[in-house]
Scaffold this active site. Structure first.
Site, PDB file in Angstrom:
ATOM      1  N   HIS A 148     -33.671  16.394  -3.150  1.00 56.97           N
ATOM      2  CA  HIS A 148     -35.092  16.754  -3.260  1.00 56.97           C
ATOM      3  C   HIS A 148     -35.366  17.723  -4.412  1.00 56.97           C
ATOM      4  O   HIS A 148     -36.436  18.320  -4.463  1.00 56.97           O
ATOM      5  CB  HIS A 148     -35.641  17.314  -1.938  1.00 56.97           C
ATOM      6  CG  HIS A 148     -35.642  16.323  -0.815  1.00 56.97           C
ATOM      7  ND1 HIS A 148     -36.619  16.309   0.163  1.00 56.97           N
ATOM      8  CD2 HIS A 148     -34.811  15.304  -0.496  1.00 56.97           C
ATOM      9  CE1 HIS A 148     -36.366  15.339   1.027  1.00 56.97           C
ATOM     10  NE2 HIS A 148     -35.260  14.713   0.638  1.00 56.97           N
ATOM     11  N   GLU A 154     -37.995   6.440   5.805  1.00 50.72           N
ATOM     12  CA  GLU A 154     -37.165   7.474   6.429  1.00 50.72           C
ATOM     13  C   GLU A 154     -37.721   8.860   6.160  1.00 50.72           C
ATOM     14  O   GLU A 154     -37.595   9.761   6.986  1.00 50.72           O
ATOM     15  CB  GLU A 154     -35.728   7.384   5.894  1.00 50.72           C
ATOM     16  CG  GLU A 154     -34.734   8.295   6.616  1.00 50.72           C
ATOM     17  CD  GLU A 154     -34.729   9.747   6.144  1.00 50.72           C
ATOM     18  OE1 GLU A 154     -34.535  10.650   6.981  1.00 50.72           O
ATOM     19  OE2 GLU A 154     -34.926   9.980   4.936  1.00 50.72           O
ATOM     20  N   GLU A 155     -38.361   9.033   5.013  1.00 50.44           N
ATOM     21  CA  GLU A 155     -38.784  10.350   4.563  1.00 50.44           C
ATOM     22  C   GLU A 155     -40.098  10.828   5.173  1.00 50.44           C
ATOM     23  O   GLU A 155     -40.453  11.999   5.017  1.00 50.44           O
ATOM     24  CB  GLU A 155     -38.926  10.366   3.031  1.00 50.44           C
ATOM     25  CG  GLU A 155     -37.619  10.186   2.274  1.00 50.44           C
ATOM     26  CD  GLU A 155     -36.762  11.435   2.256  1.00 50.44           C
ATOM     27  OE1 GLU A 155     -37.166  12.440   2.874  1.00 50.44           O
ATOM     28  OE2 GLU A 155     -35.692  11.406   1.629  1.00 50.44           O
ATOM     29  N   ASP A 158     -36.854   4.250   0.873  1.00 47.52           N
ATOM     30  CA  ASP A 158     -38.023   4.943   0.330  1.00 47.52           C
ATOM     31  C   ASP A 158     -37.659   6.082  -0.613  1.00 47.52           C
ATOM     32  O   ASP A 158     -36.587   6.678  -0.546  1.00 47.52           O
ATOM     33  CB  ASP A 158     -38.929   5.451   1.456  1.00 47.52           C
ATOM     34  CG  ASP A 158     -38.185   6.267   2.510  1.00 47.52           C
ATOM     35  OD1 ASP A 158     -36.969   6.079   2.675  1.00 47.52           O
ATOM     36  OD2 ASP A 158     -38.824   7.093   3.189  1.00 47.52           O
TER      37      ASP A 158
END
Length: 385
Positions: free
Chosen positions: A360, A137-138, A79
Site C-alpha cells: 500500500h 478483496e480490498e 483487485d
C-alpha cells in the site's frame, strides 16, 4: 513422496508477462471486468472449464482430476487500490489513480500460471481443482463473502491461498498456525447533545466533552473486558465536531476500527462498544447513535492444513525455507473461506532490494523472482492434498 514438477524458465517468463499486463491495467474492487475477461479467455484457451452461476467479475475455473476423489480450491484476488503509483518501472499503471499496490497482480498471474501448468500436465493431476479468481478483496462488500454465499465451496474439500509478502525475506515461505490474522470491523458514532455559547456551558450538553469520555472508555474494553491472552485493538480514526472557537456544537461524530484475533473477542468488543456509547451518552443527557459496520472475520489457519503445507514447503524447497510467523492484526477476506472449510493462507516472501517498500505504499513493487516458488507451491499443495 511429492510429485516432481518443473516450473521452467518459459513458464516463469510467461507468468511475469501476465503480471505486468495486470499491473498496467489495474481495476478497483468490484470493477475487475476486463481482468476477469482476460482470465476467463486464458482458462478457456487452456481447456479449463468455466463454472457459471457466480457473480461477475469473479471467475471460477474447474479441472477434472484423473481420480477425482477430492476437490482442492486455489484462490487469487484480482483487485487494485485507489492510489497513485510512483516510480519509474517500464510497466507503470496506465489508469490514473488506480494501482496494484498490494501484489494482487502477482497473485492473479501466479494462479493463471498454475492453471496453465496443470492444463499441460493433466496426467499428474489426480484431484479435481477449482480455480477461484476473486473480485473485491480490498473493499466491502467482500468478494470472498459473496462467493461463499453463492456456494463456491460446496464441493470443495480444502482450500489454499498465497500472498506475496514484502515483510518476509525473498526465499522464505511461512504462516501462523491457528489464529493468523484479525477481524476488521468499523463503527460510526454520532453524539447528539445541545449546543450553545462557549461561555455558558451550563446551558449545553457538550458532545465534544462526552466524546473524550467515550474514547477513554473504549480502551477499557481491551484492558479490562477482553481476556488478557486474546489480542484486540480499538482505534479511533476520525473525530469531527464544531467549527468555531466559542460555540459548543450540538453534535459530534466519531469513527474507528475494531480488530480481534478470535470470533469471541470480536463479538465482545462489538457488544461493549455499543453499550458504552448508549450508557455514557445517556449519563450526560445526550443521545448516542452507534452504527456497526461488519467487515471480515478473523482468519484461522487450520492446524491440519498448516501441518500439510509445512511438509510440502520443506520437501519442495528445503527445511530452511519455512518461516513460522506471528499472528498479524491485518485483515484478509480469505478468512471467509477458512470459516467454512479446512485450508491455509500462506505467505511467500519477496523482501529484497527490488521490493523494499511496504504494501500500500506508492512505490510498492513485487520482486518477480518470488513468483516461481509461489507457482510451484500452489501446484504441489493441490496435487498432493
Amino acid at each position: 513422496m511429492l510429485q516432481t514438477i518443473n516450473v521452467d524458465s518459459a513458464l516463469k517468463d510467461w507468468a511475469i508477462e501476465q503480471r505486468r499486463h495486470f499491473h498496467q491495467y489495474p481495476e478497483l474492487s468490484g470493477q475487475e471486468f476486463n481482468t476477469g475477461s482476460y482470465v476467463r479467455k486464458a482458462l478457456e484457451e487452456f481447456g479449463i472449464s468455466i463454472v457459471e452461476g457466480f457473480s461477475e467479475p469473479n471467475v471460477i475455473g474447474y479441472l477434472q482430476g484423473t481420480e477425482g476423489k477430492k476437490t482442492i480450491a486455489l484462490r487469487a484476488d484480482m483487485d487494485a487500490l485507489p492510489m497513485v503509483e510512483e516510480g519509474e518501472k517500464p510497466f507503470m499503471s496506465t489508469v490514473p489513480g488506480v494501482f496494484h499496490g498490494c501484489g494482487h497482480d502477482g497473485h492473479t498471474a501466479i494462479l493463471l500460471a498454475v492453471a496453465k501448468w496443470m492444463s499441460s500436465n493433466r496426467h499428474k493431476v489426480k484431484n479435481n481443482i477449482k480455480f477461484i479468481f476473486q473480485s473485491s478483496e480490498e473493499a466491502s462488500p467482500s468478494g470472498a463473502q459473496q462467493l461463499v454465499k453463492e456456494g463456491v465451496l460446496e464441493d470443495v474439500d480444502a482450500i489454499y491461498g498465497i500472498h506475496l509478502m514484502q515483510n518476509l525475506p525473498l526465499g522464505k515461505i511461512g504462516f501462523a498456525t491457528g489464529p493468523a490474522m484479525a477481524s476488521s470491523d468499523d463503527f460510526n458514532i454520532t453524539i447528539e447533545g445541545i449546543g450553545g455559547h462557549g461561555g455558558q456551558p451550563q446551558a449545553t450538553v457538550d458532545p465534544i466533552y462526552i466524546s473524550t469520555h467515550l474514547i477513554q472508555a473504549f480502551q477499557s474494553i481491551v484492558s479490562r473486558s477482553l481476556h488478557p491472552l486474546q489480542a484486540g485493538v480499538i482505534s479511533f480514526g476520525g473525530v469531527q465536531a464544531g467549527n468555531s472557537y466559542n460555540v459548543i456544537p450540538s453534535e459530534a461524530k466519531l469513527q474507528g476500527t475494531i480488530r480481534a484475533m478470535t470470533f469471541e473477542a470480536a463479538e465482545l468488543m462489538k457488544e461493549r462498544t455499543a453499550q458504552l456509547t448508549e450508557s455514557i451518552c445517556a449519563s450526560f443527557g445526550a443521545k448516542g447513535h452507534y452504527e456497526y459496520i461488519e467487515g471480515t472475520p478473523p482468519l484461522f489457519n487450520h492446524p491440519e492444513a498448516c501441518e500439510y503445507a509445512k511438509e510440502v514447503i520443506e520437501n519442495t524447497f528445503g527445511a530452511d525455507v519455512f518461516e513460522p510467523m506471528d499472528p498479524s492484526l491485518g485483515a484478509e477476506d480469505y478468512s471467509y473461506y477458512l470459516k467454512e472449510i479446512t485450508g491455509a493462507f500462506i505467505n511467500v516472501g519477496m523482501q529484497s532490494e527490488k521490493s523494499q517498500y511496504p504494501h500500500h505504499h506508492p512505490k510498492f513493487d513485487i520482486d518477480e523472482d518470488a513468483m516461481p516458488a509461489a507457482i510451484e507451491l500452489m501446484i504441489q499443495l493441490a496435487l498432493n492434498a
